[in-house]
Each structure stands twice: as C-alpha cells, then as structure tokens.
Design an enzyme around this catalytic site. Structure first.
Site, PDB file in Angstrom:
ATOM      1  N   PRO A 134      42.993 -14.705 -14.502  1.00 55.27           N
ATOM      2  CA  PRO A 134      42.350 -14.597 -13.329  1.00 55.27           C
ATOM      3  C   PRO A 134      41.528 -15.562 -12.792  1.00 55.27           C
ATOM      4  O   PRO A 134      42.163 -16.681 -12.728  1.00 55.27           O
ATOM      5  CB  PRO A 134      40.750 -14.715 -14.311  1.00 55.27           C
ATOM      6  CG  PRO A 134      40.993 -15.877 -15.426  1.00 55.27           C
ATOM      7  CD  PRO A 134      42.975 -15.335 -15.685  1.00 55.27           C
ATOM      8  N   HIS A 135      41.878 -15.725 -11.294  1.00 56.23           N
ATOM      9  CA  HIS A 135      41.605 -16.424  -9.528  1.00 56.23           C
ATOM     10  C   HIS A 135      40.729 -15.486  -8.773  1.00 56.23           C
ATOM     11  O   HIS A 135      40.812 -14.522  -8.693  1.00 56.23           O
ATOM     12  CB  HIS A 135      42.793 -16.440  -9.743  1.00 56.23           C
ATOM     13  CG  HIS A 135      43.570 -15.996  -8.793  1.00 56.23           C
ATOM     14  ND1 HIS A 135      44.515 -15.243  -9.983  1.00 56.23           N
ATOM     15  CD2 HIS A 135      43.966 -15.309  -7.414  1.00 56.23           C
ATOM     16  CE1 HIS A 135      45.611 -14.774  -9.512  1.00 56.23           C
ATOM     17  NE2 HIS A 135      45.087 -14.066  -8.137  1.00 56.23           N
TER      18      HIS A 135
END
Length: 232
Positions: A134-135
């Site tokens: 996740p980013h």
C-alpha cells in the site's frame, strides 16, 4: 516536498489571494498541516492541467533530485518491522498500519489513511503470495528528512482483493518526500520480492534482524544493478 501558499502562487504565476480564492471556488486541492495549508506537487499539476491554468516549469523540478537515492535497507531500517498487526478487513488493517508508521511529529495520519484507502479503491496493491504494497497515489505526502518502508506482519491474513485470491499477511508501506525517491524504492522493493531468499523470509515472518540483514545484502547487490534491470 509539500508546497506553501506562497510556493503555489509563484508556480502558478498568481497572487496568494488568488490561491485562496481558487481553493474556495475552483477546488484547488489543499491539506491542513499544523494549522497551515500545504499542497501536494502531483495534485497541483493534475489540478492545473484540468483547469487549464498555466504553470511555471519549476513545478516539475525537485530540489532533492541531485542528492543520493535511499537504499532499500536504509528505508526499511527507518520504517521498521512490526508483528501481530490487527485488523478484520483491509481498511482496519491500513488504520493499524498507519499508527505504526514513524512519521514526523504532527503528521496528519488521518489524511494518509484516507489516501491509502483511496488508492486501494482504484486498484488493489496486493501483488500476490500474501503480500501487499500500500502506498499513496501521490507519493509526496509529508515533509520528511528521508523516506521509509514499514513492514507489518498481520495477526491474521486479510482479503485485499489480490489477483491470485490469496489473503494478505505481510504489508510493506512506503512513504517518501519525493517522487524520485518513491519510484526508486518501489522498484527496489519489487526487485527484492523477486529474490527467493528474501521472499521466503517474508513468507515465514522471520525475525527483524534477519530481514534487515537480507535487505542490506540486497542493497549491496543493487549497487551494480541499474533501475531498468531492477524492474525487468
């Protein structure tokens, strides 16, 4: 870096008064940080393009571009490795992860969580084999001295909508002050997860020092690998 109202006025060739007016009337994206407005460079570029607002060529420049790029090991040591992270679903896991991130004092964790969730709604960041990356969609989130990668092992695997259908048990979260550093580390992390020895450590939820030692070894190997090779 995050931009101030003064920075935005200069980059858009307008007055600070117009910047505030565009925030109210034209949806110029801004975020409150420590009681002041801050602007994301990538969001500003997108908004100016959609609004047909002329911008200075300086908006595409990053002052940090001439500096050294971070190594995978340095970013992972900065971010840390954590175990038994709770959460019954994707949103709850991300909320727990955000609380573990070693962000600057006063950082808006709620904003970052919203950005992570928004990114997941566009497309899952699960890459298969129980791993997710996740980013934020826009990597410039906080004014930080250096980027970080935080590895969180979940207490129980959670469905992230991975293409292979496997629930996620390991989450790497990347937060960077520059687009350049963000893309560099993302490519290095992707390369590392193709390494069977490193990947096995993640699958086994190996000890913190063991994982960091493997990351250091990979970083030494990266010294002789071009970014293009790392992404091939």
């Amino acid at each position: 870096m995050q931009l101030t109202v003064k920075d935005v006025a200069r980059l858009l060739g307008t007055s600070e008064k117009s910047v505030y007016r565009w925030m109210r009337e034209r949806g110029l994206p801004a975020h409150r940080v420590g009681g002041q407005f801050r602007f994301n460079r990538a969001e500003l570029i997108e908004w100016a393009t959609a609004q047909k607002v002329n911008v200075s060529p300086q908006i595409f420049e990053e002052p940090e571009a001439a500096g050294p790029l971070p190594t995978l090991a340095d970013a992972l040591e900065t971010g840390g490795v954590f175990y038994r992270i709770t959460g019954a679903n994707k949103e709850a896991v991300l909320a727990s992860v955000v609380e573990y991130l070693r962000l600057p004092e006063g950082a808006d964790r709620r904003l970052l969580l919203q950005m992570l969730i928004a990114r997941e709604k566009l497309a899952s960041t699960a890459i298969g084999d129980g791993i997710a990356l996740p980013h934020p969609r826009h990597p410039i989130v906080f004014h930080m001295d250096r980027p970080l990668i935080t590895l969180c092992f979940l207490e129980r695997p959670v469905d992230f909508g991975a293409l292979d259908g496997k629930p996620v048990h390991a989450v790497f979260t990347l937060v960077s002050p520059t687009v350049r550093g963000h893309l560099h580390l993302l490519s290095r992390l992707a390369f590392a997860l193709k390494d069977e020895s490193f990947k096995q450590l993640i699958q086994e939820q190996a000890g913190r020092e063991q994982i960091l030692a493997a990351a250091r070894e990979l970083s030494r190997r990266f010294d002789g690998v071009s970014p293009n090779d790392a992404q091939s």
